[in-house]
Design a protein around this motif. Structure first.
Motif, PDB file in Angstrom:
ATOM      1  N   MET A  47      12.697  80.743  48.540  1.00  0.00           N
ATOM      2  CA  MET A  47      13.702  81.627  47.814  1.00  0.00           C
ATOM      3  C   MET A  47      13.215  82.874  48.615  1.00  0.00           C
ATOM      4  N   ILE A  48      11.983  83.174  48.901  1.00  0.00           N
ATOM      5  CA  ILE A  48      12.281  84.571  49.526  1.00  0.00           C
ATOM      6  C   ILE A  48      12.887  84.487  51.095  1.00  0.00           C
ATOM      7  N   ALA A  59       6.307  89.930  45.587  1.00  0.00           N
ATOM      8  CA  ALA A  59       7.596  89.805  44.970  1.00  0.00           C
ATOM      9  C   ALA A  59       8.285  90.182  43.753  1.00  0.00           C
ATOM     10  N   GLY A  60       7.018  90.767  42.788  1.00  0.00           N
ATOM     11  CA  GLY A  60       7.933  91.553  41.595  1.00  0.00           C
ATOM     12  C   GLY A  60       8.610  93.263  42.373  1.00  0.00           C
ATOM     13  N   PHE A  92      17.301  86.505  40.381  1.00  0.00           N
ATOM     14  CA  PHE A  92      17.107  85.097  40.948  1.00  0.00           C
ATOM     15  C   PHE A  92      14.399  85.283  40.164  1.00  0.00           C
ATOM     16  N   VAL A  93      14.793  85.958  41.157  1.00  0.00           N
ATOM     17  CA  VAL A  93      13.020  86.466  41.942  1.00  0.00           C
ATOM     18  C   VAL A  93      12.113  86.317  40.249  1.00  0.00           C
ATOM     19  N   SER A 115       6.670  85.970  51.330  1.00  0.00           N
ATOM     20  CA  SER A 115       6.616  84.350  50.852  1.00  0.00           C
ATOM     21  C   SER A 115       5.526  83.454  51.852  1.00  0.00           C
ATOM     22  N   THR A 116       5.059  84.684  52.496  1.00  0.00           N
ATOM     23  CA  THR A 116       4.297  83.256  53.625  1.00  0.00           C
ATOM     24  C   THR A 116       2.708  83.555  52.486  1.00  0.00           C
ATOM     25  N   LEU A 117       2.238  84.343  51.795  1.00  0.00           N
ATOM     26  CA  LEU A 117       1.707  84.496  50.712  1.00  0.00           C
ATOM     27  C   LEU A 117       2.170  83.638  49.691  1.00  0.00           C
ATOM     28  N   LEU A 118       2.519  83.455  49.364  1.00  0.00           N
ATOM     29  CA  LEU A 118       3.037  82.341  48.274  1.00  0.00           C
ATOM     30  C   LEU A 118       3.035  81.046  48.936  1.00  0.00           C
TER      31      LEU A 118
END
Length: 126
Positions: A80-81, A11-12, A64-65, A120-123
């Protein structure tokens, strides 16, 4: 290394990349448009403005991220992602529909969508 840590790392990287791309649309619009996959003629009135608008929106998306990461809102960040994955999918379609580079459509926008789906799946994994 936990799944969440990998998700936050990705994400970063996504946030940093989209902020960089947004800045490039503002500072070097011709280069950015070519990297997007569709050439633009900046001699036409308004073309530069549209590219600047895209740049500002890209920078805001990256921020936003970062805000969700800083807040530790892992699930919200994941959702969100996942929702934002529509952006690179649409970008690929736009490039292809406008006779742009197929390599960029699939290799840049398609790959970005894939990385976003993995992130997104990992989060979202409990």
């Amino acid at each position: 290394m936990t799944v969440t840590y990998i998700g936050y790392t990705l994400a970063g990287l996504i946030a940093a990349a989209i902020i960089f791309i947004g800045a490039r649309f503002i500072l070097a619009p011709r280069v950015a448009a070519a990297g997007y996959g569709v050439q633009t003629d900046l001699r036409h009135s308004g073309s530069g403005a549209y590219l600047s608008v895209k740049g500002v929106r890209d920078i805001a998306s990256g921020l936003f991220v970062i805000i969700l990461m800083a807040a530790g809102a892992t699930q919200l960040l994941g959702w969100m992602i996942l929702a934002a994955t529509v952006i690179p999918v649409a970008d690929a379609a736009i490039v292809l529909r406008n006779d742009g580079s197929k390599a960029i459509a699939w290799g840049v926008h398609g790959l970005t969508a894939g990385v976003m789906l993995v992130t997104s799946t990992l989060l979202l994994i409990p």
